[in-house]
Design an enzyme around this catalytic site. Sequence first.
Site, PDB file in Angstrom:
ATOM      1  N   GLU A   1     -12.436   2.124  21.953  1.00  0.00           N
ATOM      2  CA  GLU A   1     -11.151   2.121  21.241  1.00  0.00           C
ATOM      3  C   GLU A   1     -10.735   3.754  21.239  1.00  0.00           C
ATOM      4  O   GLU A   1      -9.760   4.203  20.828  1.00  0.00           O
ATOM      5  CB  GLU A   1     -11.278   1.574  19.947  1.00  0.00           C
TER       6      GLU A   1
ATOM      7  N   HIS B   1       2.071  -6.409  12.497  1.00  0.00           N
ATOM      8  CA  HIS B   1       1.837  -7.627  12.260  1.00  0.00           C
ATOM      9  C   HIS B   1       2.746  -8.807  12.749  1.00  0.00           C
ATOM     10  O   HIS B   1       2.228  -9.722  12.880  1.00  0.00           O
ATOM     11  CB  HIS B   1       1.659  -7.786  10.621  1.00  0.00           C
TER      12      HIS B   1
ATOM     13  N   ARG C   1       0.883   3.354  15.189  1.00  0.00           N
ATOM     14  CA  ARG C   1       1.283   2.087  15.710  1.00  0.00           C
ATOM     15  C   ARG C   1       2.682   1.346  15.067  1.00  0.00           C
ATOM     16  O   ARG C   1       3.047   0.418  15.797  1.00  0.00           O
ATOM     17  CB  ARG C   1       0.319   1.124  15.672  1.00  0.00           C
TER      18      ARG C   1
ATOM     19  N   CYS D   1      -9.934  -6.852  24.798  1.00  0.00           N
ATOM     20  CA  CYS D   1      -9.909  -7.767  23.777  1.00  0.00           C
ATOM     21  C   CYS D   1      -8.693  -7.315  22.963  1.00  0.00           C
ATOM     22  O   CYS D   1      -8.507  -7.994  21.953  1.00  0.00           O
ATOM     23  CB  CYS D   1     -11.014  -7.909  23.044  1.00  0.00           C
TER      24      CYS D   1
ATOM     25  N   ARG E   1     -13.460 -11.485  14.939  1.00  0.00           N
ATOM     26  CA  ARG E   1     -13.262 -10.409  14.198  1.00  0.00           C
ATOM     27  C   ARG E   1     -13.864 -10.784  12.518  1.00  0.00           C
ATOM     28  O   ARG E   1     -13.335 -11.499  11.792  1.00  0.00           O
ATOM     29  CB  ARG E   1     -11.733 -10.330  13.688  1.00  0.00           C
TER      30      ARG E   1
ATOM     31  N   ARG F   1     -17.897  -9.190  16.636  1.00  0.00           N
ATOM     32  CA  ARG F   1     -17.587  -7.670  16.330  1.00  0.00           C
ATOM     33  C   ARG F   1     -18.116  -7.349  14.795  1.00  0.00           C
ATOM     34  O   ARG F   1     -17.815  -8.090  14.096  1.00  0.00           O
ATOM     35  CB  ARG F   1     -16.007  -7.410  16.370  1.00  0.00           C
TER      36      ARG F   1
ATOM     37  N   ASN G   1      -5.379  -1.920  21.241  1.00  0.00           N
ATOM     38  CA  ASN G   1      -4.511  -1.447  20.142  1.00  0.00           C
ATOM     39  C   ASN G   1      -4.817   0.042  19.869  1.00  0.00           C
ATOM     40  O   ASN G   1      -4.049   0.736  19.825  1.00  0.00           O
ATOM     41  CB  ASN G   1      -4.604  -2.313  19.145  1.00  0.00           C
ATOM     42  N   ASP G   2      -5.873   0.206  19.448  1.00  0.00           N
ATOM     43  CA  ASP G   2      -6.624   1.480  18.937  1.00  0.00           C
ATOM     44  C   ASP G   2      -6.627   2.428  19.922  1.00  0.00           C
ATOM     45  O   ASP G   2      -6.403   3.680  19.933  1.00  0.00           O
ATOM     46  CB  ASP G   2      -7.632   1.539  18.290  1.00  0.00           C
TER      47      ASP G   2
END
Length: 559
Positions: free
Chosen positions: A417, A189, A451, A488, A291, A329, A440-441
């Site tokens: 992902e 975060h 993560r 993205c 999102r 998404r 990220n994933d």
Amino acid sequence: MVTTLHGTPVVPGLAYGPAQVTVSAVPEEAIRTYGDGGHADDVAALAAYDAAAAVVAEGFREKATTVDGATAGVLIASAGLATDRGLRGAVRKNLRAGEPLLTAVDRAVEQFVTVFTGMGGLMAERVTDLRDIRSRIIARLVGEPEPGVSMPTAPTILVAADLAPADTAGLDPALVIALVTERGGPTSHTAIIARQLGIPCVVGAAGVVAASAGRQLLVDGATGTIEVDPDPAASSARVAADASSRAALAEWEGPCRTADGHDVKLLANVADAASSAAAARGPVEGVGLFRTELSFLDRETEPSVEEQTLLYAEVLAPFARDGQHVVVRTLDAGSDKPIAFATHGDEENPALGVRGLRLSFTDQGLLDRQLDAVAAAAERTGTRTWVMAPMVATVDEARGFAAAVRSRGLEVGVMVEVPSAALLADRMLAEVDFLSIGTNDLTQYTMAADRMCSDLAHLTDPWQPAVLQLVALTAQAGQRAGKPVGVCGEAAADPLLACVLVGLGITSLSMAAAAVRPVGAQLATVTLDQCRKMADAALAAADPSAAREAARLVDTSGA
């Protein structure tokens, strides 16, 4: 001798100034004075807990109204966690067992911390949030101010073991000139919010708290180095040169092309109408990631199709222009983004469980209603609208989703992902119109590393050659099919890595709006051939640090 510490670079930029070390703890004296709280029984104690939790949750919600985008979504999620029924149930159980209230709260939170940590993945990201919520609730119970970051009055480098969403939301970049944490990874975060604010940031820097108190720091968000008490004149000169370079970036207005004229679409990541309108005022060619789930984190019941249509239309409308589009998404609910009306409870490992598109396997109506709303919003605004599904793992899943989207007259894609999607990219593209890589994933699942675990930050780095290899496979499939493949995830916001991604064959990059100009300006300084050489160098490297350095050498040499 200057002490130099190393962490994971998140947001590039140089900053020099005094460290402000943040400790999020309630004074021990206040806790001792409170004792057992003097509550008549466990019912009265639970009522006191409920009142404190409600105030904490409302504080998160109020702060969410002052920010937008991903930051607001993170705060709303924290508000939901503060009043979570499962957490309350654990507190009640402890009270009935005879524990005093503060002990009951502490043990309940640690119970969930243990569970979340054991789950790994995205759920482990909530551990920092849980402990922050515990401190805030206990502070309210004992009559102390909620702990957190004290806003400095002069330019300061904020240093902490970790920072909760409420600490980083609303920071003034004119006063907080850099963020450094001991824990967290490049998709934590803190990292996400730092990118949104454009503040130089380094995470996973072991020992920085002890080394920083009362010291001057030089933070390099591009290399991940933190120098303690460096030469003031030399540091100021480096920062001035960096500031001049960053000021030049602010002048970049697009469109994005490499030095030899190769076009690259730069798109924005948005979460709501406010962030969409703000992004539209910048040099972007559309939205690469809307999102949708962040609009529903505080909803107990599913919004109607008309409610969703109105919300989506507000996001789409600013991009109803020729040549622009918005990628929507579908709900990425589950794991670290629990939504009351959609998420499956009591999963042993929700990061690997029923999330994203998988929610439709048992509730097709949830997906159908969302697609109906997206189609209605697209028709109402006239905005070219693409739709993609998260967490797609098989070709059959892609085929089924494509049929549902195309029946509503929209262009369709899936997110890459899960490593299986990258390995099957050619077959995925036979079913859909585009692919979008969520780095990220993809990084987390490729490297089998949580993560949020700072001890594994070197694994959860998108510069990992194995991750770049999967990106390359996906981009090559797009080139063979003649279809776009974008990124993205947070990796797109790294100007140096953006060059590597373009060299791998990526056609669009979507990022926080604050990162668009630095990325566009960087790409304008290199040729496509340089990008390809940077990509080759990064792929051949042994680790993320070596990959960064190899790409930087190609960039600076102009080879």
